[in-house]
Design a protein around this motif. Structure first.
Motif, short mmCIF file in Angstrom:
data_model
loop_
_atom_site.label_atom_id
_atom_site.label_comp_id
_atom_site.label_asym_id
_atom_site.label_seq_id
_atom_site.Cartn_x
_atom_site.Cartn_y
_atom_site.Cartn_z
N GLY A 19 0.80 -1.22 0.00
CA GLY A 19 0.00 0.00 0.00
C GLY A 19 0.84 1.27 0.00
O GLY A 19 1.93 1.32 0.57
N ASP A 20 0.30 2.32 -0.65
CA ASP A 20 0.93 3.63 -0.57
C ASP A 20 0.93 4.10 0.88
O ASP A 20 0.07 3.70 1.68
N GLN A 21 1.87 4.98 1.21
CA GLN A 21 2.03 5.39 2.60
C GLN A 21 2.32 6.87 2.70
O GLN A 21 3.06 7.44 1.89
N THR A 22 1.72 7.53 3.70
CA THR A 22 2.01 8.92 4.03
C THR A 22 2.48 8.99 5.47
O THR A 22 1.83 8.42 6.36
N LYS A 23 3.59 9.67 5.71
CA LYS A 23 4.14 9.78 7.06
C LYS A 23 4.39 11.25 7.37
O LYS A 23 5.05 11.96 6.59
N ILE A 24 3.86 11.72 8.51
CA ILE A 24 4.05 13.10 8.97
C ILE A 24 4.79 13.05 10.29
O ILE A 24 4.34 12.41 11.25
N THR A 25 5.93 13.72 10.33
CA THR A 25 6.78 13.72 11.53
C THR A 25 7.01 15.14 12.01
O THR A 25 7.29 16.03 11.20
N SER A 26 6.89 15.34 13.31
CA SER A 26 7.23 16.63 13.92
C SER A 26 8.13 16.37 15.13
O SER A 26 7.91 15.41 15.87
N TRP A 27 9.14 17.22 15.31
CA TRP A 27 10.09 16.98 16.38
C TRP A 27 10.56 18.29 17.01
O TRP A 27 10.46 19.37 16.41
N GLY A 28 11.07 18.15 18.21
CA GLY A 28 11.73 19.24 18.91
C GLY A 28 12.95 18.71 19.61
O GLY A 28 12.97 17.55 20.05
N ALA A 29 13.99 19.53 19.73
CA ALA A 29 15.22 19.10 20.37
C ALA A 29 15.82 20.26 21.16
O ALA A 29 15.63 21.43 20.82
N TYR A 30 16.55 19.90 22.22
CA TYR A 30 17.21 20.91 23.06
C TYR A 30 18.65 20.50 23.31
O TYR A 30 18.93 19.34 23.65
N SER A 31 19.56 21.45 23.11
CA SER A 31 20.99 21.19 23.33
C SER A 31 21.35 21.52 24.77
O SER A 31 21.41 22.70 25.16
N PHE A 32 21.59 20.50 25.58
CA PHE A 32 22.00 20.69 26.96
C PHE A 32 23.45 21.18 27.04
O PHE A 32 23.84 21.87 27.98
N ALA A 33 24.23 20.79 26.04
CA ALA A 33 25.61 21.24 25.89
C ALA A 33 25.95 21.14 24.42
O ALA A 33 25.18 20.59 23.63
N ASN A 34 27.13 21.66 24.02
CA ASN A 34 27.45 21.60 22.59
C ASN A 34 27.73 20.18 22.12
O ASN A 34 27.81 19.92 20.93
N TRP A 35 27.79 19.23 23.07
CA TRP A 35 28.05 17.83 22.70
C TRP A 35 26.87 16.91 23.01
O TRP A 35 26.94 15.71 22.73
N LEU A 36 25.76 17.45 23.58
CA LEU A 36 24.64 16.60 24.00
C LEU A 36 23.31 17.26 23.66
O LEU A 36 23.04 18.38 24.08
N THR A 37 22.47 16.51 22.91
CA THR A 37 21.14 17.00 22.53
C THR A 37 20.09 15.95 22.89
O THR A 37 20.30 14.75 22.67
N GLY A 38 18.96 16.38 23.43
CA GLY A 38 17.82 15.51 23.68
C GLY A 38 16.69 15.88 22.74
O GLY A 38 16.53 17.04 22.36
N SER A 39 15.88 14.89 22.34
CA SER A 39 14.83 15.15 21.34
C SER A 39 13.54 14.43 21.70
O SER A 39 13.53 13.41 22.40
#
Length: 292
Positions: A186-206
């Motif tokens: 079957g054909d497929q449609t996918k919608i994704t939304s995200w947010g992320a925060y950088s706790f430090a320049n080497w660590l990001t949470g999403s």
């Protein structure tokens, strides 16, 4: 793990007593658990600031546990069996074209092509309701490819401000024709939304939400005709919402610069399946990337 009829949980015994194949005969084999491991290898190259080219190949391993019910009626369990497949999946090539970009906002078009390098004729030994153990062609979820050339268009928006990043993507998979076995996924449609925060320049949470809408299988493989729900093309597709939580470690200096290591745990928070299907549970993604 487990099964749904629409958005309601249904037991293996209930599937055996009420479920039907596409031809109207009773379902006598019910899947109860499935695990998929996908090993993806990709490379990207940007010939210009506007265009990025991508190539991705993958190796897939699948394992599905089933319970077989005795005879043609009733809910007496005869036994259990497991089927396995492994091999190369479909290959994807794609291009990303930048429509807009500045320090805070980026918008780009996605256009991909899925090439049918994954096989769709795997077989394995099963346990039938009569107690025999033949090795027929396995149902659709156990095959490793689509068997069709598929177009994958999409558009992606991404924004950033201070330590915050966010974005959305709409992406489709459009099957161009039936495969050599007489069907197309079957054909497929996918919608994704995200947010992320950088706790430090080497660590990001999403945090990420994904909505998926997929159609039923169109057509049928004449050699996939087992008394199990996964052999019925009507028991595919539907709607699903997934929630993903992730972390990314980013190398910023010295020998670590250019290296990224990411981990995301994803769980399904709502699912409405077409017909009777297995219930999607959890997904764990571990990724490594090196950029020059």
């Amino acid at each position: 793990e487990g099964n749904l009829q629409g958005d309601n949980t249904i037991s293996p015994e209930a599937v055996a007593l009420t479920g039907l194949t596409q031809s109207g005969t009773p379902l006598r084999v019910v899947p109860i658990d499935m695990t998929t491991d996908m090993h993806m290898f990709g490379t990207m190259y940007a010939p210009s600031d506007k265009l990025t080219l991508m190539l991705m190949v993958n190796y897939i391993e699948k394992e599905m546990d089933h319970v077989t019910f005795q005879g043609m009626m009733g809910a007496n369990r005869l036994g259990m069996f497991t089927t396995k497949t492994s091999g190369l999946g479909d290959t994807k090539i794609a291009g990303l074209y930048s429509l807009h970009g500045n320090d805070n906002t980026k918008i780009h078009l996605n256009l991909g092509l899925s090439i049918p390098t994954g096989k769709v004729d795997y077989t394995d030994q099963i346990l039938t309701p009569m107690g025999t153990t033949p090795s027929p062609r396995l149902p659709y979820p156990m095959q490793l490819g689509s068997g069709t050339y598929d177009i994958e268009p999409g558009i992606t928006y991404a924004g950033t401000r201070d330590a915050w990043d966010w974005g959305s993507q709409i992406k489709m998979t459009i099957r161009l024709d039936d495969n050599d076995e007489g069907y197309s996924l079957g054909d497929q449609t996918k919608i994704t939304s995200w947010g992320a925060y950088s706790f430090a320049n080497w660590l990001t949470g999403s945090l990420r939400f994904t909505y998926t809408n997929a159609d039923e299988i169109d057509g049928q493989d004449a050699l996939i005709a087992l008394p199990v729900q996964t052999s019925n093309p009507n028991n595919f597709g539907g709607e699903r919402i997934d929630l993903g939580v992730g972390i990314t470690l980013i190398g910023t200096e010295g020998a670590q610069k250019g290296h990224r290591l990411a981990l995301e745990y994803e769980t399904t928070i709502d699912q409405d399946a077409n017909g009777i299907q297995m219930e999607m549970q959890d997904m764990l993604t571990i990724g490594y990337q090196f950029s020059l």
